[in-house]
Structure formats: C-alpha cells, structure tokens
Design a protein around this motif. Structure first.
Motif, PDB file in Angstrom:
ATOM      1  N   ARG A   1      -2.637  75.112  75.895  1.00 37.05           N
ATOM      2  CA  ARG A   1      -1.831  76.124  75.368  1.00 37.05           C
ATOM      3  C   ARG A   1      -1.914  77.246  76.290  1.00 37.05           C
ATOM      4  O   ARG A   1      -3.064  77.845  76.251  1.00 37.05           O
ATOM      5  CB  ARG A   1      -2.061  76.698  74.001  1.00 37.05           C
ATOM      6  CG  ARG A   1      -2.126  75.821  72.757  1.00 37.05           C
ATOM      7  CD  ARG A   1      -2.434  76.123  71.604  1.00 37.05           C
ATOM      8  NE  ARG A   1      -2.004  75.098  70.425  1.00 37.05           N
ATOM      9  CZ  ARG A   1      -2.347  75.437  68.993  1.00 37.05           C
ATOM     10  NH1 ARG A   1      -2.911  76.454  68.943  1.00 37.05           N
ATOM     11  NH2 ARG A   1      -1.915  74.547  68.391  1.00 37.05           N
ATOM     12  N   PRO A   2      -0.889  77.406  77.313  1.00 33.28           N
ATOM     13  CA  PRO A   2      -0.957  78.308  78.290  1.00 33.28           C
ATOM     14  C   PRO A   2      -1.246  79.817  77.955  1.00 33.28           C
ATOM     15  O   PRO A   2      -0.324  80.134  76.972  1.00 33.28           O
ATOM     16  CB  PRO A   2       0.187  78.068  79.222  1.00 33.28           C
ATOM     17  CG  PRO A   2       1.185  77.386  78.306  1.00 33.28           C
ATOM     18  CD  PRO A   2       0.522  76.674  77.341  1.00 33.28           C
ATOM     19  N   LEU A   3      -2.027  80.614  78.407  1.00 32.59           N
ATOM     20  CA  LEU A   3      -2.135  81.926  78.101  1.00 32.59           C
ATOM     21  C   LEU A   3      -1.641  83.094  78.966  1.00 32.59           C
ATOM     22  O   LEU A   3      -1.023  84.157  78.870  1.00 32.59           O
ATOM     23  CB  LEU A   3      -3.637  82.288  77.759  1.00 32.59           C
ATOM     24  CG  LEU A   3      -4.356  81.659  76.601  1.00 32.59           C
ATOM     25  CD1 LEU A   3      -5.698  81.785  76.443  1.00 32.59           C
ATOM     26  CD2 LEU A   3      -3.741  81.960  75.312  1.00 32.59           C
TER      27      LEU A   3
ATOM     28  N   TYR B   1      -3.169  79.982  89.392  1.00 30.79           N
ATOM     29  CA  TYR B   1      -3.877  79.344  88.447  1.00 30.79           C
ATOM     30  C   TYR B   1      -3.443  79.698  87.028  1.00 30.79           C
ATOM     31  O   TYR B   1      -2.569  80.640  86.893  1.00 30.79           O
ATOM     32  CB  TYR B   1      -5.404  79.964  88.633  1.00 30.79           C
ATOM     33  CG  TYR B   1      -6.174  79.471  89.755  1.00 30.79           C
ATOM     34  CD1 TYR B   1      -7.174  78.549  89.559  1.00 30.79           C
ATOM     35  CD2 TYR B   1      -5.941  80.445  90.860  1.00 30.79           C
ATOM     36  CE1 TYR B   1      -8.015  78.389  90.876  1.00 30.79           C
ATOM     37  CE2 TYR B   1      -6.770  79.948  92.004  1.00 30.79           C
ATOM     38  CZ  TYR B   1      -7.671  78.960  91.996  1.00 30.79           C
ATOM     39  OH  TYR B   1      -8.455  78.781  93.093  1.00 30.79           O
ATOM     40  N   MET B   2      -3.733  78.856  86.113  1.00 33.81           N
ATOM     41  CA  MET B   2      -3.192  78.952  84.633  1.00 33.81           C
ATOM     42  C   MET B   2      -4.509  78.972  83.823  1.00 33.81           C
ATOM     43  O   MET B   2      -5.433  78.373  83.964  1.00 33.81           O
ATOM     44  CB  MET B   2      -2.026  78.256  84.033  1.00 33.81           C
ATOM     45  CG  MET B   2      -2.613  76.743  84.075  1.00 33.81           C
ATOM     46  SD  MET B   2      -1.138  76.008  83.179  1.00 33.81           S
ATOM     47  CE  MET B   2      -1.998  74.055  83.104  1.00 33.81           C
ATOM     48  N   LEU B   3      -4.579  80.081  82.815  1.00 36.58           N
ATOM     49  CA  LEU B   3      -5.573  80.222  81.960  1.00 36.58           C
ATOM     50  C   LEU B   3      -5.079  79.543  80.694  1.00 36.58           C
ATOM     51  O   LEU B   3      -3.951  79.842  80.116  1.00 36.58           O
ATOM     52  CB  LEU B   3      -6.092  81.647  81.739  1.00 36.58           C
ATOM     53  CG  LEU B   3      -7.161  81.888  80.746  1.00 36.58           C
ATOM     54  CD1 LEU B   3      -8.534  81.362  81.107  1.00 36.58           C
ATOM     55  CD2 LEU B   3      -7.380  83.140  80.235  1.00 36.58           C
ATOM     56  N   VAL B   4      -5.919  78.580  80.061  1.00 33.11           N
ATOM     57  CA  VAL B   4      -5.054  77.946  78.872  1.00 33.11           C
ATOM     58  C   VAL B   4      -6.508  77.826  77.920  1.00 33.11           C
ATOM     59  O   VAL B   4      -7.324  78.128  78.015  1.00 33.11           O
ATOM     60  CB  VAL B   4      -4.796  76.498  79.192  1.00 33.11           C
ATOM     61  CG1 VAL B   4      -3.683  76.487  80.376  1.00 33.11           C
ATOM     62  CG2 VAL B   4      -6.009  75.770  79.438  1.00 33.11           C
ATOM     63  N   LEU B   5      -5.696  77.604  76.620  1.00 33.06           N
ATOM     64  CA  LEU B   5      -6.773  77.087  75.393  1.00 33.06           C
ATOM     65  C   LEU B   5      -6.488  75.793  75.173  1.00 33.06           C
ATOM     66  O   LEU B   5      -5.522  75.198  75.505  1.00 33.06           O
ATOM     67  CB  LEU B   5      -6.201  77.839  74.119  1.00 33.06           C
ATOM     68  CG  LEU B   5      -6.446  79.121  73.877  1.00 33.06           C
ATOM     69  CD1 LEU B   5      -5.906  79.795  72.607  1.00 33.06           C
ATOM     70  CD2 LEU B   5      -7.917  79.545  73.856  1.00 33.06           C
ATOM     71  N   VAL B   6      -7.586  74.924  75.083  1.00 30.84           N
ATOM     72  CA  VAL B   6      -7.737  73.423  74.936  1.00 30.84           C
ATOM     73  C   VAL B   6      -7.856  73.280  73.515  1.00 30.84           C
ATOM     74  O   VAL B   6      -7.873  74.135  72.878  1.00 30.84           O
ATOM     75  CB  VAL B   6      -8.797  72.944  75.925  1.00 30.84           C
ATOM     76  CG1 VAL B   6      -8.518  73.003  77.263  1.00 30.84           C
ATOM     77  CG2 VAL B   6     -10.152  73.417  75.628  1.00 30.84           C
ATOM     78  N   LYS B   7      -7.688  71.995  73.146  1.00 33.03           N
ATOM     79  CA  LYS B   7      -7.831  71.491  71.810  1.00 33.03           C
ATOM     80  C   LYS B   7      -9.041  72.373  71.040  1.00 33.03           C
ATOM     81  O   LYS B   7      -8.721  72.584  69.868  1.00 33.03           O
ATOM     82  CB  LYS B   7      -8.224  70.099  71.836  1.00 33.03           C
ATOM     83  CG  LYS B   7      -7.734  69.648  70.374  1.00 33.03           C
ATOM     84  CD  LYS B   7      -7.639  67.822  70.516  1.00 33.03           C
ATOM     85  CE  LYS B   7      -7.110  67.549  69.034  1.00 33.03           C
ATOM     86  NZ  LYS B   7      -7.076  65.801  68.956  1.00 33.03           N
ATOM     87  N   ASN B   8     -10.134  72.536  71.503  1.00 33.34           N
ATOM     88  CA  ASN B   8     -11.424  73.110  70.679  1.00 33.34           C
ATOM     89  C   ASN B   8     -11.280  74.506  70.671  1.00 33.34           C
ATOM     90  O   ASN B   8     -12.432  75.216  70.242  1.00 33.34           O
ATOM     91  CB  ASN B   8     -12.733  72.423  70.929  1.00 33.34           C
ATOM     92  CG  ASN B   8     -12.909  72.831  72.599  1.00 33.34           C
ATOM     93  OD1 ASN B   8     -12.017  73.602  73.237  1.00 33.34           O
ATOM     94  ND2 ASN B   8     -14.058  72.498  73.019  1.00 33.34           N
ATOM     95  N   GLY B   9     -10.269  75.018  71.131  1.00 37.90           N
ATOM     96  CA  GLY B   9     -10.070  76.632  71.237  1.00 37.90           C
ATOM     97  C   GLY B   9     -10.738  77.178  72.646  1.00 37.90           C
ATOM     98  O   GLY B   9     -10.793  78.465  72.659  1.00 37.90           O
ATOM     99  N   GLU B  10     -11.318  76.376  73.408  1.00 38.42           N
ATOM    100  CA  GLU B  10     -12.017  76.964  74.512  1.00 38.42           C
ATOM    101  C   GLU B  10     -11.144  77.514  75.600  1.00 38.42           C
ATOM    102  O   GLU B  10     -10.415  76.590  75.679  1.00 38.42           O
ATOM    103  CB  GLU B  10     -13.077  75.751  74.995  1.00 38.42           C
ATOM    104  CG  GLU B  10     -13.614  76.079  76.558  1.00 38.42           C
ATOM    105  CD  GLU B  10     -14.141  74.917  77.019  1.00 38.42           C
ATOM    106  OE1 GLU B  10     -14.912  75.077  78.274  1.00 38.42           O
ATOM    107  OE2 GLU B  10     -13.975  73.719  76.652  1.00 38.42           O
TER     108      GLU B  10
END
Length: 303
Positions: free
Chosen positions: A153-155, A165-174
């Motif tokens: 999930r891109p932030l 660069y892209m900062l994202v949320l992965v499945k575990n919320g990290e």
C-alpha cells in the motif's frame, strides 16, 4: 492532450511569475516565441481565460486582472502559493529549467545533464495508486539479490540522489521503502485501502537526511566542523533544513542540525573527505572514525 495542457498551464504560471505585471498582448507574444508552442499556435483571449481558470482549480494559483496604463494588466495574485507548495515549486523550477534548455537545443552537445535511472517507468502507476488509494503488487530485487514479491500500500514517493523511492505499508503493517528502478514488475490493482489518517509524509522524513527514516526515533543535536571551501557550499546548499551556523573562524566553520544520523547521512559526510569533522554526538564521531579506519585498512593491504 492532458500533458499538452499541463505544459501550457506551467508555461503561463512561469511567464507571469518572471514577468510580473503583463498585458494580454505581451503574454500572447511570448507564447508565439515559446519553445513549448511547437505547433506555432496563437493564444486567443478565450483560451487564455480558460487557462487562468484551470490554473486556479488545479494549482490554487489566482491570476487576477486589473485596469492599468489604459489596458488590462494580469499578474499572479497569490505568489506565496508557489513557494509554500513544494510540489508546485518543484514542478515550476523543473519546467522553467526545461524551457531554458529547450530554447538552447542548438548547443545541446555543450549541455551535460545527469540521467535518472529507469524507475520512472513505474512512477505514473505509483502516483495513480496514491491518488486513488489503490494497492499495487510488485516484484522487487535489490542489489544484494534479496527479493520481495507481494501486495503493498503506497504511502508516498521521494526523489533522492537521482532515484525515485516509494514508501509503502506491507501486509503486516510494517513500513518499507523500495527504489523504483529495482522493481522488476508492477501491477496496479483494483483493490483499495484506507490511507492512514495520522500519517504525514513530510513529518515522517522531517528529522532524517535522505530516504532512510524510522518511526519513534528522536532526533539529536549534530555539530559538524567544515574546513577549506566547504563552509561556502554548506551555506548555499544546507545538508538539512535545521542546519544553523553557530561559529566561524578563518580556519573553519561549525554548523549544527537536529536530525537522526542514518546511513544516508554518514554517506553524505564521507563525500566531503577531510573537509568535514563530526564534533558531536560522540556516538556519530566514533562511527565516522570506525568507517574511516576500515577504509584506511583497505589501502594498507597489498594487492
């Protein structure tokens, strides 16, 4: 068509920003001679008014008209919007520079530029995902051969040292960051997510230099001493927005800043060789000494 209109909007904003108060005829004359006007079209009054309205809607920049010198005079009513919005300012600076360079295409062999790696091919999809809060699926491999495949999930996106660069949320919320030029494949999904209401990209990176940033990490006061010609460079282009000059002599200048020392920041310090010295904190000074000693060991080993 959208790209063409965007270029025209940016051209009009840039023209008024540089020209100040201008009449319609002055603006139309500049348009006829602009490198953006590659089809040789004329700027009708109706098109000009439509552009002004679109610029107000999309950029929040108001172009006002007042009577002066017996003519209608146009100017940007709220120029502070350009300076306060980093994206608009960056787009304007980039456009202005691009038009300047295109106007000198005849000497392109004498203008040397830096290239940005191919990650730009994914940027449009990531920006669309950010606009619509859509999930994306990526296949990724870093320079060490470590891979990642999954839905993220891109932030936000950030440009740093010629890489996107892209900062994202992965499945575990990290939170994780990915360089766009190392993505092997990217798919924009139909599934959406709720963007974290408390997350602010600018605040996330506020106390960091570069692309590495961690949650719940307090910044600390860093003092560096710059020698030779480096103080002049740091005054004209600060390392961090919190940088302040605190002491200066004929031999050196001390600067302070409030940030979290990370790998990116250490790399930046090393770029300046023996023209920079960390005074505090002691932990960062020790780490820089350790890195320099390890570098020295490489050159004391016979090949």
């Amino acid at each position: 068509m959208v790209e063409i209109l965007l270029k025209r909007y940016l051209w009009l904003i840039d023209t008024l920003k540089r020209g100040g108060e201008m009449t319609y005829n002055e603006i139309a004359d500049k348009w006829e001679r602009s490198s953006v006007n590659d089809n040789g079209t004329t700027l009708s009054k109706r098109t000009f008014y439509n552009h002004c309205q679109a610029i107000a809607r999309h950029f929040g920049i108001e172009i006002e008209c007042r009577r002066g010198r017996g003519l209608n005079i146009y100017q940007i009513a709220n120029p502070e919007v350009i300076e306060e919005n980093s994206l608009v300012k960056w787009a304007m600076d980039s456009f202005s520079m691009g038009e300047l360079l295109l106007g000198n295409a005849a000497i392109s062999d004498k203008i040397l530029l830096e290239d940005i790696p191919s990650g730009r091919q994914w940027l449009e999809h990531v920006l669309k995902a950010l606009q619509e809060n859509r999930e994306i699926e990526i296949d990724y491999e870093n320079f060490f051969g470590k891979t990642f495949t999954g839905i993220v999930r891109p932030l936000c996106v950030k440009l740093f040292k010629r890489r996107w660069y892209m900062l994202v949320l992965v499945k575990n919320g990290e939170k994780r960051k990915f360089s766009l030029d190392r993505i092997k494949n990217l798919t924009l999904l139909d599934t959406t997510f709720k963007y974290p209401s408390r997350f602010n990209p600018a605040e996330h990176f506020e106390h960091f230099y570069g692309i590495t940033a961690w949650d719940n990490t307090a910044p600390e006061k860093v003092i560096i001493r710059a020698y030779a010609e480096l103080p002049g460079y740091l005054r004209s282009l600060p390392l961090h927005h919190t940088q302040r000059e605190i002491n200066s002599t004929d031999e050196y200048t001390d600067f302070s800043m409030n940030l979290v020392p990370t790998f990116d920041f250490e790399q930046e310090l090393l770029l300046h060789r023996n023209q920079i010295e960390v005074l505090q904190p002691q932990s960062l000074r020790d780490e820089m000494a350790r890195l320099i000693n390890r570098m020295s060991d490489l050159y004391h080993t016979n090949i």
